[in-house]
Design an enzyme around this catalytic site. Structure first.
Site, PDB file in Angstrom:
ATOM      1  N   GLN A   1       8.566  18.394   4.467  1.00 25.76           N
ATOM      2  CA  GLN A   1       8.786  17.139   3.749  1.00 25.76           C
ATOM      3  C   GLN A   1       8.632  17.350   2.253  1.00 25.76           C
ATOM      4  O   GLN A   1       9.322  16.732   1.448  1.00 25.76           O
ATOM      5  CB  GLN A   1       7.802  16.076   4.240  1.00 25.76           C
ATOM      6  CG  GLN A   1       8.086  14.693   3.670  1.00 25.76           C
ATOM      7  CD  GLN A   1       7.199  13.626   4.283  1.00 25.76           C
ATOM      8  OE1 GLN A   1       6.171  13.269   3.712  1.00 25.76           O
ATOM      9  NE2 GLN A   1       7.585  13.141   5.452  1.00 25.76           N
TER      10      GLN A   1
ATOM     11  N   HIS B   1     -17.945  48.791 -24.878  1.00 29.90           N
ATOM     12  CA  HIS B   1     -19.240  48.339 -24.371  1.00 29.90           C
ATOM     13  C   HIS B   1     -20.022  47.554 -25.439  1.00 29.90           C
ATOM     14  O   HIS B   1     -21.252  47.452 -25.375  1.00 29.90           O
ATOM     15  CB  HIS B   1     -20.097  49.517 -23.876  1.00 29.90           C
ATOM     16  CG  HIS B   1     -19.357  50.445 -22.977  1.00 29.90           C
ATOM     17  ND1 HIS B   1     -19.260  50.246 -21.616  1.00 29.90           N
ATOM     18  CD2 HIS B   1     -18.643  51.572 -23.246  1.00 29.90           C
ATOM     19  CE1 HIS B   1     -18.534  51.225 -21.086  1.00 29.90           C
ATOM     20  NE2 HIS B   1     -18.145  52.036 -22.059  1.00 29.90           N
TER      21      HIS B   1
ATOM     22  N   THR C   1      13.655  10.059   1.544  1.00 33.70           N
ATOM     23  CA  THR C   1      12.260   9.858   1.898  1.00 33.70           C
ATOM     24  C   THR C   1      11.444   9.824   0.608  1.00 33.70           C
ATOM     25  O   THR C   1      11.952  10.171  -0.465  1.00 33.70           O
ATOM     26  CB  THR C   1      11.757  10.985   2.823  1.00 33.70           C
ATOM     27  OG1 THR C   1      10.427  10.677   3.267  1.00 33.70           O
ATOM     28  CG2 THR C   1      11.741  12.327   2.106  1.00 33.70           C
ATOM     29  N   SER C   2      10.192   9.397   0.704  1.00 34.22           N
ATOM     30  CA  SER C   2       9.373   9.253  -0.513  1.00 34.22           C
ATOM     31  C   SER C   2       9.284  10.553  -1.304  1.00 34.22           C
ATOM     32  O   SER C   2       9.274  10.542  -2.536  1.00 34.22           O
ATOM     33  CB  SER C   2       7.970   8.772  -0.140  1.00 34.22           C
ATOM     34  OG  SER C   2       8.023   7.484   0.412  1.00 34.22           O
TER      35      SER C   2
ATOM     36  N   SER D   1      -2.196  15.039  -2.109  1.00 38.03           N
ATOM     37  CA  SER D   1      -1.657  14.108  -3.082  1.00 38.03           C
ATOM     38  C   SER D   1      -2.633  13.725  -4.193  1.00 38.03           C
ATOM     39  O   SER D   1      -2.356  13.933  -5.375  1.00 38.03           O
ATOM     40  CB  SER D   1      -1.166  12.838  -2.370  1.00 38.03           C
ATOM     41  OG  SER D   1      -0.618  11.935  -3.297  1.00 38.03           O
TER      42      SER D   1
ATOM     43  N   ARG E   1       0.835  -1.212   0.000  1.00 37.38           N
ATOM     44  CA  ARG E   1       0.000   0.000   0.000  1.00 37.38           C
ATOM     45  C   ARG E   1       0.868   1.260   0.000  1.00 37.38           C
ATOM     46  O   ARG E   1       0.565   2.253   0.658  1.00 37.38           O
ATOM     47  CB  ARG E   1      -0.945   0.015   1.213  1.00 37.38           C
ATOM     48  CG  ARG E   1      -1.773  -1.236   1.408  1.00 37.38           C
ATOM     49  CD  ARG E   1      -2.726  -1.488   0.265  1.00 37.38           C
ATOM     50  NE  ARG E   1      -3.740  -0.460   0.155  1.00 37.38           N
ATOM     51  CZ  ARG E   1      -4.639  -0.392  -0.824  1.00 37.38           C
ATOM     52  NH1 ARG E   1      -4.628  -1.307  -1.794  1.00 37.38           N
ATOM     53  NH2 ARG E   1      -5.542   0.550  -0.841  1.00 37.38           N
TER      54      ARG E   1
ATOM     55  N   ARG F   1      -2.554  15.023  -8.287  1.00 39.70           N
ATOM     56  CA  ARG F   1      -2.355  14.069  -9.380  1.00 39.70           C
ATOM     57  C   ARG F   1      -3.339  14.319 -10.527  1.00 39.70           C
ATOM     58  O   ARG F   1      -3.097  13.900 -11.651  1.00 39.70           O
ATOM     59  CB  ARG F   1      -2.505  12.633  -8.865  1.00 39.70           C
ATOM     60  CG  ARG F   1      -1.392  12.235  -7.909  1.00 39.70           C
ATOM     61  CD  ARG F   1      -1.493  10.788  -7.487  1.00 39.70           C
ATOM     62  NE  ARG F   1      -0.610  10.498  -6.367  1.00 39.70           N
ATOM     63  CZ  ARG F   1      -0.146   9.299  -6.080  1.00 39.70           C
ATOM     64  NH1 ARG F   1      -0.473   8.263  -6.838  1.00 39.70           N
ATOM     65  NH2 ARG F   1       0.642   9.109  -5.029  1.00 39.70           N
TER      66      ARG F   1
ATOM     67  N   SER G   1     -24.678  22.393 -37.952  1.00 36.62           N
ATOM     68  CA  SER G   1     -25.847  22.026 -37.163  1.00 36.62           C
ATOM     69  C   SER G   1     -26.568  20.871 -37.844  1.00 36.62           C
ATOM     70  O   SER G   1     -26.666  20.824 -39.076  1.00 36.62           O
ATOM     71  CB  SER G   1     -26.803  23.230 -37.034  1.00 36.62           C
ATOM     72  OG  SER G   1     -28.063  22.834 -36.527  1.00 36.62           O
TER      73      SER G   1
ATOM     74  N   ARG H   1     -14.621  25.823 -28.117  1.00 36.37           N
ATOM     75  CA  ARG H   1     -13.871  24.794 -27.401  1.00 36.37           C
ATOM     76  C   ARG H   1     -12.756  25.424 -26.579  1.00 36.37           C
ATOM     77  O   ARG H   1     -12.496  25.010 -25.449  1.00 36.37           O
ATOM     78  CB  ARG H   1     -13.295  23.783 -28.391  1.00 36.37           C
ATOM     79  CG  ARG H   1     -12.658  22.564 -27.720  1.00 36.37           C
ATOM     80  CD  ARG H   1     -12.113  21.589 -28.741  1.00 36.37           C
ATOM     81  NE  ARG H   1     -13.151  21.113 -29.642  1.00 36.37           N
ATOM     82  CZ  ARG H   1     -12.914  20.350 -30.708  1.00 36.37           C
ATOM     83  NH1 ARG H   1     -11.674  19.996 -31.008  1.00 36.37           N
ATOM     84  NH2 ARG H   1     -13.902  19.946 -31.481  1.00 36.37           N
TER      85      ARG H   1
END
Length: 454
Positions: A209, A127, A79-80, A302, A53, A306, A257, A271
């Site tokens: 950390q 405007h 460390t991680s 975390s 885990r 991600r 359309s 888009r």
């Protein structure tokens, strides 16, 4: 593969620097690690993570299995977050480099548009109401300037982006100090050397950390700035498409359309706006993540990060590709623009007409009243009857304005009412844009045509 191979590059950089500074690490161990950078047994790693885990520990075991001679020195003193944070900063730097080139391409395409249309008069709006004239190219400089500011912000961020370096579990470097028997100088050198091996010129001065999550906020802020610039430009294009003054590229067989066959919707620009709105919203997310960190670290950042960091970059990458496609293939319709200009210009020109008549002996107050009456009647024809603007023909028939009848067409030449638009556009390109693009000349020489498949 890139994420986990970067993890291995970090373990190799750490071992290399530790060996250089005197730890008992054999070159054969490092060479064995190097030979397995991209040879990752993901099935074994998956099984280890299910058992442990812990993602970093699962890959330490996987790397150790592939490099049995190096197993004793993998992750030594680390460390991680040495692995995860430094990898993320490496990915951020790489992603910023990619976005930088996309942005330069947009700037280059907009430069071409500015120069092509810098002399074409068009109606300016404030405007969203008719104001004074500008030029199509001058308007495009407003879009271009925003993207240029974004480029400066991005390069400044990237140039100053620090490496987390080797800081230990809570940022005190205690584990490394123990490895080097209390030698502070060697610990500082280790921090700098690992950064150099990973392509960074500096490390963050202090950390818990993790590196401060304010950096994530700064990154998404720069990306948000690009999205804001793209959204503003795309919105302008959507409005101008409604006026039929310009259009984004539209494929020969493209359907606007399913019901209205005549439609030419601003699909690309819409888009851009959709993606931009999402990117802009993510800045608040990183702000909250930084604000809610506890002491030296908490893990509630975390899972969030991600998603937020890669999605911000992916969305901006798409935005810039679409913008490049739109600008490089944009259609400008001069006759539509000219028609709209000539609907508004007679009203704008009335002051010049008034002054020209006064110079030749006319009464300013009488002429002002005559122009006011003609203007009201002409506007009424346009609004009540949907007719064309006939203000000039009314003035041409009025003997009060006989002094300018012969030169009336000259007085209403649109180019007399664009101020320094053309000169401003050229000067902006020469002084602000060209010096920047010159730095990227080799990249821009390689033609890149963006094709959108949907």
């Amino acid at each position: 593969m890139t994420k986990f191979s970067t993890w291995r590059r970090l373990w190799i950089a750490l071992a290399t620097a530790e060996k250089e500074l005197g730890l008992k690490i054999d070159q054969k161990q490092i060479d064995q690690m190097k030979s397995k950078i991209n040879d990752i047994d993901f099935e074994y790693a998956r099984a280890q993570e299910k058992k442990l885990r812990h993602d970093v520990m699962s890959h330490i075991h996987t790397f150790a299995k592939a490099c049995p001679d190096a197993a004793p020195i993998i992750h030594l003193g680390a460390t991680s977050c040495f692995i995860t944070d430094n990898t993320e900063l490496t990915q951020i730097k790489s992603a910023l480099n990619m976005i930088e080139l996309r942005l330069v391409r947009v700037i280059s395409e907009l430069k071409k548009m500015v120069l092509k249309y810098k002399d074409m008069p068009t109606l300016g709006f404030t405007h969203y109401q008719p104001a004074q004239l500008t030029t199509v190219g001058k308007r495009a400089t407003l879009w271009l300037q925003d993207f240029l500011m974004d480029l400066h912000a991005l390069t400044a961020l990237n140039d100053n982006l620090p490496f987390r370096g080797v800081k230990g579990t809570t940022g005190t470097q205690a584990s490394y100090l123990a490895l080097f028997n209390g030698d502070h100088k060697k610990v500082k050198t280790l921090d700098k050397r690992v950064a150099e091996l990973m392509g960074f010129s500096k490390t963050i001065p202090v950390s818990g950390q993790t590196y401060t999550r304010k950096i994530d906020f700064q990154v998404t802020s720069v990306l948000s700035g690009i999205a804001q610039s793209a959204n503003k430009m795309a919105n302008d294009i959507r409005l101008l498409m409604n006026l039929r003054e310009l259009e984004e590229p539209f494929g020969k067989s493209q359907v606007g359309s399913s019901a209205m066959a005549y439609k030419r919707n601003p699909m690309r620009s819409e888009r851009v706006c959709s993606l931009a709105r999402y990117v802009i919203s993510l800045t608040a997310n990183t702000a909250h993540t930084h604000a809610t960190q506890w002491f030296e670290r908490t893990l509630d950042d975390s899972a969030n990060r991600r998603m937020v960091l890669p999605e911000s970059f992916l969305a901006v990458d798409s935005i810039l590709l679409i913008i490049t496609n739109v600008v490089s293939g944009i259609h400008v319709w001069p006759h539509v623009i000219q028609k709209r200009v000539m609907e508004a210009l007679p009203f704008m020109a009335t002051e010049n007409i008034l002054m020209a008549c006064v110079k030749k002996g006319g009464n300013r107050q009488d002429l002002h009243e005559a122009i006011r009456e003609h203007s009201m009647e002409a506007a009424k024809v346009m609004k009540d009857k949907g007719g064309e603007c006939d203000l000039l023909s009314r003035i041409a028939k009025d003997e009060s304005f006989k002094a300018v009848h012969a030169t009336l067409n000259d007085i209403v030449n649109p180019k007399l009412y664009t101020g320094r638009s053309s000169q401003q556009a050229q000067e902006f390109i020469d002084t602000e844009v060209e010096p920047v693009l010159k730095k990227y000349s080799e990249v821009l020489e390689k033609e890149e045509k963006v094709q959108l498949k949907v």
